[in-house]
Write a protein that holds these residues in place. Structure first.
Motif, PDB file in Angstrom:
ATOM      1  N   GLN A   1      -8.912   4.187   2.693  1.00  0.00           N
ATOM      2  CA  GLN A   1      -7.716   4.964   3.001  1.00  0.00           C
ATOM      3  C   GLN A   1      -7.812   6.366   2.414  1.00  0.00           C
TER       4      GLN A   1
ATOM      5  N   ARG B   1     -11.511  -1.737  -2.179  1.00  0.00           N
ATOM      6  CA  ARG B   1     -12.282  -1.189  -1.055  1.00  0.00           C
ATOM      7  C   ARG B   1     -11.351  -0.607   0.008  1.00  0.00           C
ATOM      8  N   LEU B   2     -10.255  -1.285   0.307  1.00  0.00           N
ATOM      9  CA  LEU B   2      -9.290  -0.773   1.285  1.00  0.00           C
ATOM     10  C   LEU B   2      -8.666   0.543   0.825  1.00  0.00           C
ATOM     11  N   LYS B   3      -8.358   0.647  -0.474  1.00  0.00           N
ATOM     12  CA  LYS B   3      -7.808   1.896  -1.013  1.00  0.00           C
ATOM     13  C   LYS B   3      -8.818   3.025  -0.889  1.00  0.00           C
TER      14      LYS B   3
END
Length: 107
Positions: free
Chosen positions: A28, A23-25
């Motif tokens: 980003q 999810r963070l990728k």
């Protein structure tokens, strides 16, 4: 949303960790794309990588970075979140247009 991780097994925690990282990728990538669409190849930009302002022409988009050819002839790969539009005063006397060249494959 509150997630109680105190009673989760190691496998459950590892699975949750993988989902968080994915999810963070994705976030980003979304932020990078949103920053990139504000610019075009050939546009004059500025950035400040080390406390010294650099200016140049955006010459290429990469998946995570843009390539800037600085006024002193250096190529920099820069995060699109770090570049800014540069309004040229027109006093430099140089032609800031970029000519796109096509690579001819030997064969």
């Amino acid at each position: 949303m509150h997630i109680n991780i105190d009673n989760m097994t190691e496998d459950e925690l590892l699975a949750l960790n993988r989902r968080v990282i994915a999810r963070l990728k994705l976030i980003q990538q979304h932020n990078t794309l949103n920053s990139m669409i504000k610019f075009e190849v050939g546009q004059r930009v500025s950035f400040d990588p080390d406390g010294r302002m650099r200016t140049g022409i955006l010459i290429k988009f990469n998946p995570k970075t843009v390539v800037v050819l600085t006024d002193d002839g250096q190529r920099w790969k820069v995060s699109p979140q770090l570049i800014r539009h540069l309004i040229d005063s027109g006093n430099s006397g140089t032609n800031n247009k970029v000519t796109l060249l096509r690579r001819l494959d030997k064969g």
